[in-house]
Design a protein around this motif. Structure first.
Motif, short mmCIF file in Angstrom:
data_model
loop_
_atom_site.label_atom_id
_atom_site.label_comp_id
_atom_site.label_asym_id
_atom_site.label_seq_id
_atom_site.Cartn_x
_atom_site.Cartn_y
_atom_site.Cartn_z
N UNK A 120 0.84 -1.21 0.00
CA UNK A 120 0.00 0.00 0.00
C UNK A 120 0.87 1.26 0.00
N UNK A 121 1.89 1.21 0.86
CA UNK A 121 2.81 2.34 0.96
C UNK A 121 3.52 2.56 -0.38
N UNK A 122 3.91 1.47 -0.98
CA UNK A 122 4.64 1.51 -2.25
C UNK A 122 3.79 2.19 -3.32
N UNK A 123 2.54 1.77 -3.41
CA UNK A 123 1.65 2.34 -4.44
C UNK A 123 1.34 3.80 -4.15
N UNK A 124 1.17 4.12 -2.86
CA UNK A 124 0.88 5.50 -2.49
C UNK A 124 2.05 6.42 -2.88
N UNK A 125 3.25 5.96 -2.53
CA UNK A 125 4.44 6.77 -2.86
C UNK A 125 4.55 6.96 -4.37
N UNK A 126 4.34 5.87 -5.09
CA UNK A 126 4.42 5.96 -6.56
C UNK A 126 3.44 6.99 -7.10
N UNK A 127 2.20 6.93 -6.63
CA UNK A 127 1.18 7.86 -7.11
C UNK A 127 1.55 9.30 -6.79
N UNK A 128 2.00 9.50 -5.55
CA UNK A 128 2.32 10.87 -5.12
C UNK A 128 3.46 11.45 -5.96
N UNK A 129 4.48 10.66 -6.22
CA UNK A 129 5.62 11.23 -6.95
C UNK A 129 5.37 11.33 -8.46
N UNK A 130 4.33 10.64 -8.94
CA UNK A 130 3.99 10.80 -10.36
C UNK A 130 3.27 12.13 -10.61
N UNK A 131 2.53 12.60 -9.60
CA UNK A 131 1.63 13.74 -9.81
C UNK A 131 2.28 15.00 -10.41
N UNK A 132 3.44 15.44 -9.91
CA UNK A 132 4.02 16.68 -10.48
C UNK A 132 4.23 16.63 -11.99
N UNK A 133 4.44 15.41 -12.51
CA UNK A 133 4.66 15.28 -13.96
C UNK A 133 3.46 15.79 -14.75
N UNK A 134 2.28 15.68 -14.17
CA UNK A 134 1.07 16.06 -14.91
C UNK A 134 0.72 17.55 -14.77
N UNK A 135 1.55 18.26 -14.04
CA UNK A 135 1.34 19.72 -13.94
C UNK A 135 2.12 20.38 -15.08
N UNK A 136 1.52 21.41 -15.67
CA UNK A 136 2.23 22.09 -16.75
C UNK A 136 3.37 22.91 -16.15
N UNK A 137 4.37 23.19 -16.99
CA UNK A 137 5.51 23.96 -16.51
C UNK A 137 5.08 25.37 -16.08
N UNK A 138 4.04 25.91 -16.73
CA UNK A 138 3.57 27.25 -16.37
C UNK A 138 3.09 27.26 -14.92
N UNK A 139 2.35 26.21 -14.55
CA UNK A 139 1.84 26.12 -13.18
C UNK A 139 2.98 25.91 -12.20
N UNK A 140 3.89 25.01 -12.58
CA UNK A 140 5.05 24.74 -11.71
C UNK A 140 5.84 26.03 -11.47
N UNK A 141 6.05 26.78 -12.55
CA UNK A 141 6.82 28.03 -12.43
C UNK A 141 6.09 29.03 -11.54
N UNK A 142 4.78 29.11 -11.70
CA UNK A 142 4.00 30.06 -10.87
C UNK A 142 4.12 29.69 -9.39
#
Lengths: 320, 556
Positions: A120-142
């Motif tokens: 469970x921990x493994x899957x949770x960590x995987x999901x959490x660290x994947x999330x930033x990839x789906x944010x656009x660079x414009x949002x990340x920069x802001x």
């Protein structure tokens, strides 16, 4: 058919005669397939190759509607412009460092995740660290611009001040010495998670008997990582590096959203240089911009060919 | 055989589909121009030229490109504005005419205009017959051959007899008497606004601020690391004349660009005044008076921080456009519930400090933005003259069409009909009732925000060079106060420079100067080093530009 392929065919077919029909005849035989392929072929020509005719403008001066032939003048200007060479060197430095750091971080995180026993921990960590990839660079920069702002709304500076670590705010994103480390960190934050996908897939393919044998031999956990896990990842790491090396000149968005004129010296890359020359100039010379773009494409194609050769050597097959 | 037949049919249909897609023109798929009220109009390709018949040109269609200064946007009644414009101008011309408006994003206006003029040609869809340009853009484009010399048309315009500010357009004439732009208003400029409540906290009044030192010492009191004395959109806006108008107290007599001084052109960035200004800005930065967000802030970000509902991270002073913006800033503070008890007295205008008076004489009145007409290059002026007559001559007709450009569409943005309405009906503290008698001119609720009153459309009634003759005036006392204050405290900004070398290098010069300015302000380099670096890098180009400009002056 090459001579090598001919020889191979002879070995396989023995005395049976090779198909020596002409290309035209063979195409006629498969005319149904070629006919089906025709729309795709036309589509590729129109979408991918028709625009390439614009390359010719690299040899023209093209300002507003005044277009005239200038030969290699744009390239002469280009090669004598220090701003361009600065952008070229920055592109290579930023891209390659980013690639190495991101790959290294992805490998490390993959190994850690792989070592996690709690599913469970493994899957949770995987999901959490994947999330930033789906944010656009414009949002990340802001987010990071606000986060690192030197004004009273900047979280990092205000926190450091409240802890008594600094008296004055640090202007992180306008500081030449700090811009690159921050750029690498932001990129690692965004892309490391996604980068683990391919390494985790490789790790899941490692034969468990190897670990069992190591257990029987009394290997510690670290030793198993050192002698089984890392070597198993070696080939994948090289493949990832080679595949990405071919794209090192295509860096625009991550830089564009974070850079500013005070850090051009360490941040300006070829794509942002082209952008400024084309879109931020009152009356741009599209000929010059095309010349810069063409040079970039030529270097990019050369890198691609080199990587293809490297890939053939490492993997036994090319990337193209 | 059956398989081959199927594959042939599939392939043929795919090719047909592909080619059909390629063959469809932009005209088929393009959305109607803004303000078209959804109606399909004739292709812009027919723009006027097609209607030429036996020497008499009839303009059926006019395409214009505008920036954000046309406040009747698509969401704010632009369709009605266009409809009423078409009706009024058709009546004047005696034949039907349609207006197609393309409204571009204000922030990348010059870039988009450049691309439009590069990729299109007169008569093609999307190519403008007329468009708005800043004074700087006009200088850059007037030598390209893309703009029509409207000098004669302007001199013979119907509105000539009513012009009260003739110098505005006289200043646009080139050395050889050509005129490529038409300005219906004078330029306007910025004044410094101070928050009254902050002054009250310190027991001060605006009269206590006479010199830069008085101003500086007061700003210091509001600068505690959370709040700041002042914010602006950049320490200097070096890409937009008059460059220094967002921080005039700091720049004082400096002008970091090419300008004419005592009859000779100079590069102001290399002058001692610029070094002194950079030193002042640096000190303000070091003392924590200037909000560090100033460096990267655009105008929107700066003003939003100024009237933010979180005043604990805001600023005391903000220099911004005069007149209408006094109302806009006040309304925005009201919307954010900032200093509600002060009503329209939230902001106070700072008269120019002594150092500004001693150098320029007052706040700078920028060179006015202009309208231009594109030249189709056929050597025949009938199309261009027809555009002038339909668009510019009617724009200042003093009556119906000018009212449209000034206040917007009748019964949408303004009315003379008896009516009552209420703004902020749900908020007892802000609720306000309005009642007007029949025949009384008044502005209505904004179409996109019923809680605010519509302000104006494209032309500012106070700045216009030929006033309305129908007596329609917006009596907002705050706007009048703002305009009156600016007129009493302004001087004309230096004329924008224009030369071949400057146009070719303007972007590089601007980038270099902005970078050096920012570095000097934050202390990465000294002001002297900033100016010296500029001279080292661009000294030759600067000298060439000055030479060209002086040669132009000598030829006049």
């Amino acid at each position: 058919m090459s001579r090598k392929q001919d020889k191979l065919a002879q070995q396989v077919l023995g005395d049976r005669k090779l198909n020596k029909k002409s290309l035209g005849a063979r195409m006629w035989n498969c005319r149904g397939y070629y006919l089906m392929f025709l729309p795709v072929f036309i589509f590729v020509l129109i979408i991918y190759y028709w625009p390439m005719l614009g390359i010719r403008y690299a040899f023209f001066s093209y300002k507003l509607r005044d277009i005239h032939w200038v030969g290699f003048e744009n390239f002469k200007t280009l090669f004598s412009t220090s701003e361009f060479w600065r952008a070229f060197v920055n592109t290579l430095q930023l891209s390659i460092t980013k690639l190495l750091l991101n790959t290294f971080a992805a490998v490390l995180v993959s190994v850690f995740i792989n070592e996690m026993a709690n599913l469970l921990m493994k899957k949770t960590v995987q999901t959490v660290i994947y999330l930033p990839h789906f944010m656009s660079y414009a949002v990340v920069a802001a987010i990071f611009t606000l986060f690192l702002s030197p004004s009273s709304t900047g979280f990092v500076n205000e926190t450091l001040k409240s802890w008594g670590l600094i008296d004055r705010s640090i202007d992180f994103l306008h500081n030449k010495g700090m811009w690159r480390p921050i750029f690498y960190l932001i990129n690692m934050w965004k892309e490391t998670g996604w980068g683990t996908v391919i390494f985790l897939a490789t790790l899941s393919g490692i034969n468990p008997e190897l670990y069992e044998a190591a257990d029987i031999d009394g290997a510690t956990r670290l030793q198993k990582v050192r002698y089984i896990t890392f070597p198993a990842l070696g080939n994948t790491i090289i493949v990832v590096l080679i595949l990405n090396l071919a794209k090192v000149l295509n860096m625009f968005e991550p830089v564009f959203v974070l850079y500013n004129s005070r850090v051009y010296e360490v941040s300006d890359v070829i794509s942002t240089y082209i952008y400024r020359k084309t879109f931020l100039t009152a009356i741009p010379d599209y000929g010059y911009s095309t010349a810069v773009g063409l040079f970039k494409s030529v270097v990019g194609a050369t890198l691609m060919l080199l990587c293809n050769e490297a890939s053939k050597k490492v993997r036994g097959r090319g990337i193209m | 055989m059956k398989k081959k037949l199927v594959s042939a049919v599939i392939a043929a249909s795919m090719v047909a589909g592909l080619l059909a897609g390629c063959g469809s023109t932009g005209a088929d798929t393009a959305a109607p121009a803004a303000g078209d009220a959804g109606a399909t109009k004739e292709s812009a390709a027919a723009s006027g030229d097609a209607a030429a018949a036996s020497g008499d040109f009839q303009l059926d269609n006019v395409n214009i490109i505008v920036d954000g200064t046309l406040t009747a946007t698509v969401d704010s009644g632009q369709a009605e504005f266009v409809q009423q414009w078409e009706a009024a101008v058709s009546e004047k011309l005696g034949h039907p005419i349609t207006l197609n408006i393309t409204q571009l994003d204000h922030s990348d206006y010059s870039g988009t205009v450049s691309r439009t003029l590069t990729t299109g040609a007169p008569g093609e869809e999307g190519y403008p017959d007329a468009l708005i340009m800043s004074a700087t853009m006009l200088r850059q484009y007037q030598t390209t051959g893309l703009l029509w010399n409207l000098s004669d048309a302007y001199d013979n315009a119907e509105f000539q007899s009513r012009i009260i500010y003739p110098e505005v357009n006289q200043n646009l004439k080139t050395a050889d008497g050509a005129q490529y732009g038409f300005s219906p208003t004078y330029g306007n400029g910025c004044v410094t606004y101070l928050k009254q409540s902050w002054l009250d906290k310190e027991g001060k009044t605006v009269d206590d601020i006479k010199t830069f030192n008085d101003y500086y010492e007061l700003l210091k009191k509001y600068s505690d690391g959370k709040t700041y004395g002042v914010i602006a959109a950049g320490y200097g806006k070096l890409d937009e004349a008059p460059f220094i108008n967002y921080m005039p107290e700091w720049w004082q007599g400096a002008y970091p660009s090419f300008y004419e001084k005592d009859g000779t052109w100079v590069d102001g960035f290399t002058e001692q005044a610029t070094i002194d200004a950079l030193a002042r800005l640096h000190q303000g930065y070091v003392d924590g008076i200037i909000d560090p967000d100033t460096e990267e802030a655009g105008t929107k970000q700066a003003r939003e921080k100024f009237f933010s509902n979180d005043q604990s991270t805001s600023e005391f002073a903000f220099t911004y456009w005069a007149g209408q913006w006094l109302r806009n800033l006040t309304d925005n503070m009201s919307k954010n519930e900032v200093d509600d008890d002060l009503g329209d007295k939230r902001l106070v205008q700072l008269p120019p400090v002594q150092e500004i008076k001693d150098t320029w004489g007052g706040y700078l009145n920028r060179e006015a933005p202009v309208w231009v007409i594109t030249d189709d290059g056929d050597g025949d002026n009938t199309r261009e003259q027809a555009i002038f007559d339909a668009l510019f001559d009617t724009m200042l007709d003093g009556d119906k069409v000018q009212t449209l450009w000034t206040y917007g569409a009748e019964d949408v943005h303004w009315s003379v009909k008896a009516e009552t309405f209420t703004t902020n009906a749900d908020d007892p503290d802000k609720k306000k009732d309005y009642e007007y008698a029949d025949g009384e001119f008044h502005l209505k609720q904004s179409p996109n925000d019923p809680d605010t009153i519509w302000k104006k459309n494209h032309l500012d009634p106070v700045l216009v060079i030929a006033p309305l003759t129908n007596g329609y005036t917006d009596n907002d006392p705050l706007v009048q106060e703002g305009n009156k204050f600016f007129l009493a405290n302004c001087v004309d900004a230096p004329a924008a420079a224009s030369s071949e070398t400057l146009t070719a290098n303007n972007e590089d010069l601007t980038t270099e100067k902005t970078t050096l300015m920012n570095k000097a302000v934050v202390g990465e380099i000294t002001p002297e080093e900033a100016v010296q670096t500029y001279i080292d890098d661009f000294g030759d180009i600067s000298a060439t530009i000055i030479e060209e400009l002086n040669a132009q002056s000598a030829a006049q």
